[in-house]
Scaffold this active site. Structure first.
Site, PDB file in Angstrom:
ATOM      1  N   ASN A   1      -0.484  -2.060 -65.974  1.00 38.14           N
ATOM      2  CA  ASN A   1       0.579  -2.404 -65.025  1.00 38.14           C
ATOM      3  C   ASN A   1       0.344  -1.524 -63.797  1.00 38.14           C
ATOM      4  OD1 ASN A   1       2.870  -2.806 -63.535  1.00 38.14           O
ATOM      5  ND2 ASN A   1       4.282  -1.921 -65.042  1.00 38.14           N
TER       6      ASN A   1
ATOM      7  N   LYS B   1       1.735  -1.535 -61.041  1.00 42.63           N
ATOM      8  CA  LYS B   1       2.944  -1.290 -60.230  1.00 42.63           C
ATOM      9  C   LYS B   1       2.606  -1.506 -58.752  1.00 42.63           C
ATOM     10  CE  LYS B   1       4.637   1.551 -63.947  1.00 42.63           C
ATOM     11  NZ  LYS B   1       5.481   2.636 -64.428  1.00 42.63           N
TER      12      LYS B   1
ATOM     13  N   HIS C   1      10.708  -5.026 -66.864  1.00 43.28           N
ATOM     14  CA  HIS C   1      10.264  -3.634 -66.840  1.00 43.28           C
ATOM     15  C   HIS C   1      11.460  -2.738 -66.498  1.00 43.28           C
ATOM     16  CE1 HIS C   1       8.261   0.049 -65.628  1.00 43.28           C
ATOM     17  NE2 HIS C   1       7.258  -0.347 -66.382  1.00 43.28           N
TER      18      HIS C   1
ATOM     19  N   GLU D   1      11.768  -0.420 -64.522  1.00 34.50           N
ATOM     20  CA  GLU D   1      11.963  -0.216 -63.073  1.00 34.50           C
ATOM     21  C   GLU D   1      12.671  -1.415 -62.451  1.00 34.50           C
ATOM     22  OE1 GLU D   1       7.849   0.793 -62.338  1.00 34.50           O
ATOM     23  OE2 GLU D   1       8.184   2.599 -63.543  1.00 34.50           O
TER      24      GLU D   1
ATOM     25  N   GLU E   1       8.906   0.622 -74.149  1.00 33.25           N
ATOM     26  CA  GLU E   1       8.636   1.640 -73.138  1.00 33.25           C
ATOM     27  C   GLU E   1       9.843   2.564 -73.014  1.00 33.25           C
ATOM     28  OE1 GLU E   1       5.304   0.260 -70.330  1.00 33.25           O
ATOM     29  OE2 GLU E   1       7.205  -0.274 -69.398  1.00 33.25           O
TER      30      GLU E   1
ATOM     31  N   GLY F   1       5.716   7.507 -66.542  1.00 25.55           N
ATOM     32  CA  GLY F   1       5.320   8.225 -65.334  1.00 25.55           C
ATOM     33  C   GLY F   1       5.688   9.700 -65.358  1.00 25.55           C
TER      34      GLY F   1
ATOM     35  N   SER G   1       3.127   6.869 -70.375  1.00 24.85           N
ATOM     36  CA  SER G   1       2.150   7.957 -70.322  1.00 24.85           C
ATOM     37  C   SER G   1       1.068   7.858 -71.391  1.00 24.85           C
ATOM     38  CB  SER G   1       2.844   9.329 -70.376  1.00 24.85           C
ATOM     39  OG  SER G   1       3.750   9.457 -69.283  1.00 24.85           O
TER      40      SER G   1
ATOM     41  N   GLY H   1       0.527   2.373 -67.195  1.00 25.00           N
ATOM     42  CA  GLY H   1       0.790   2.500 -65.761  1.00 25.00           C
ATOM     43  C   GLY H   1      -0.299   3.322 -65.089  1.00 25.00           C
ATOM     44  N   GLY H   2      -0.007   4.584 -64.868  1.00 25.69           N
ATOM     45  CA  GLY H   2      -0.896   5.462 -64.097  1.00 25.69           C
ATOM     46  C   GLY H   2      -2.351   5.421 -64.540  1.00 25.69           C
TER      47      GLY H   2
HETATM   48  P1  13P Z   1       2.870   5.230 -67.150  1.00 28.41           P
HETATM   49  O1  13P Z   1       1.704   4.879 -68.023  1.00 28.41           O
HETATM   50  O2  13P Z   1       2.480   5.593 -65.747  1.00 28.41           O
HETATM   51  O3  13P Z   1       3.796   6.204 -67.794  1.00 28.41           O
HETATM   52  O4  13P Z   1       3.725   3.864 -66.977  1.00 28.41           O
HETATM   53  C1  13P Z   1       4.062   3.139 -68.093  1.00 28.41           C
HETATM   54  C2  13P Z   1       4.638   1.852 -67.649  1.00 28.41           C
HETATM   55  O5  13P Z   1       5.699   1.803 -67.069  1.00 28.41           O
HETATM   56  C3  13P Z   1       3.851   0.632 -67.897  1.00 28.41           C
HETATM   57  O6  13P Z   1       4.597  -0.508 -67.637  1.00 28.41           O
END
Ligand code: 13P
Length: 251
Positions: free
Chosen positions: A9, A11, A95, A97, A167, A173, A212, A233-234
């Site tokens: 993802n 983002k 998600h 967010e 999640e 994050g 993470s 994510g990251g």
């Molecule tokens: P991180 O891997 O950056 O923590 O993000 C997870 C996420 O929100 C994937 O949708």
């Protein structure tokens, strides 16, 4: 046996040039990925480029959101049929967010799940608790409520056509990962909740962990019985890191 799915993802990150570099790197490394299906969920505007670059590769792609409407006066929105135009396989739905920053309710998320399925997309439905909810012992209540909304709107059999991503919001994050045992506990709870309505759907549905996940912890998380992959994510923004997670999938 459930296949492992590792989905990135991105983002709101990247550019045309970083998209090209990242996808070229992933394509080059895919020969090493033996035990996982791989997908990337890119910002809408890069989906045409992603489709061009990944067409014919082993990597699938998708969006991070979609409109609950099919067409019309909805400025700034993107419909499921537009995603089909660029051969998206997946759409991330609900998600945390989107829920927290854009006020998406359980009901809206359930509606988006229906719209995605109706268009032949595979929705990746995100559920998870806030830190204060975990500390107040409400993890199961929250995750159960979010899941029930999708089942209520779509039916239990429809759920099998999607993917669930657990999640925990406190792990997103933050560099703070749920321990493999914490993840397994909630994944098992989710699977049991589905099994209470349909054992075969429960057996089949993929439940990904997100929060993470990185090359250094992926192996332990992916080894857990009810963890069927990751939503990253990251660590999905660098080919080396993302491939490091993909190759950590157990045989
Ligand atoms: P991180 O891997 O950056 O923590 O993000 C997870 C996420 O929100 C994937 O949708």
């Amino acid at each position: 046996m459930r296949r492992i799915l590792i989905a990135g993802n991105w983002k709101m990150n990247g550019s045309s040039s970083s998209t090209q570099t990242l996808l070229e790197g992933l394509k080059q490394g895919m020969g090493e990925v033996k035990h996982a299906d791989v997908a990337v969920c890119a910002p809408f505007i890069y989906l045409p480029q992603v489709a061009d670059l990944l067409n014919g590769s082993a990597i699938a792609w998708g969006a991070q959101n979609l409109s609950e409407h099919s067409a019309g006066a909805f400025t700034g929105e993107i419909s499921a049929s537009m995603l089909n135009d660029f051969n998206c396989k997946y759409a991330i739905i609900g998600h945390s967010e989107r829920r927290s920053l854009y006020g998406e309710s359980d009901e809206l998320v359930a509606e988006k799940f229906a719209v995605a399925l109706g268009a032949g997309l595979c929705p990746i439905i995100c559920i998870g608790e806030l830190l204060e909810e975990r500390e107040a012992n409400q993890t199961e209540a929250v995750v159960g409520r979010q899941l029930d909304a999708v089942i209520k709107r779509n039916g239990i059999e429809a759920l099998a056509k999607g993917v669930i991503a657990y999640e925990p919001v406190w792990a997103i994050g933050t560099g703070k990962t749920a321990s493999p045992e914490q993840a397994q506990d909630v994944h098992a709870f989710i699977r049991q909740r589905v099994a209470a309505q349909d054992a075969s759907v429960a057996e089949k549905i993929q439940i990904l962990y997100g929060g993470s996940m990185k090359p250094s912890n992926a192996q332990q998380l992916l080894a857990m019985q009810d963890v069927d992959g990751g939503l990253i994510g990251g660590a999905s923004l660098k080919a080396e890191d993302f491939l490091g997670i993909c190759t950590a999938a157990p045989a």
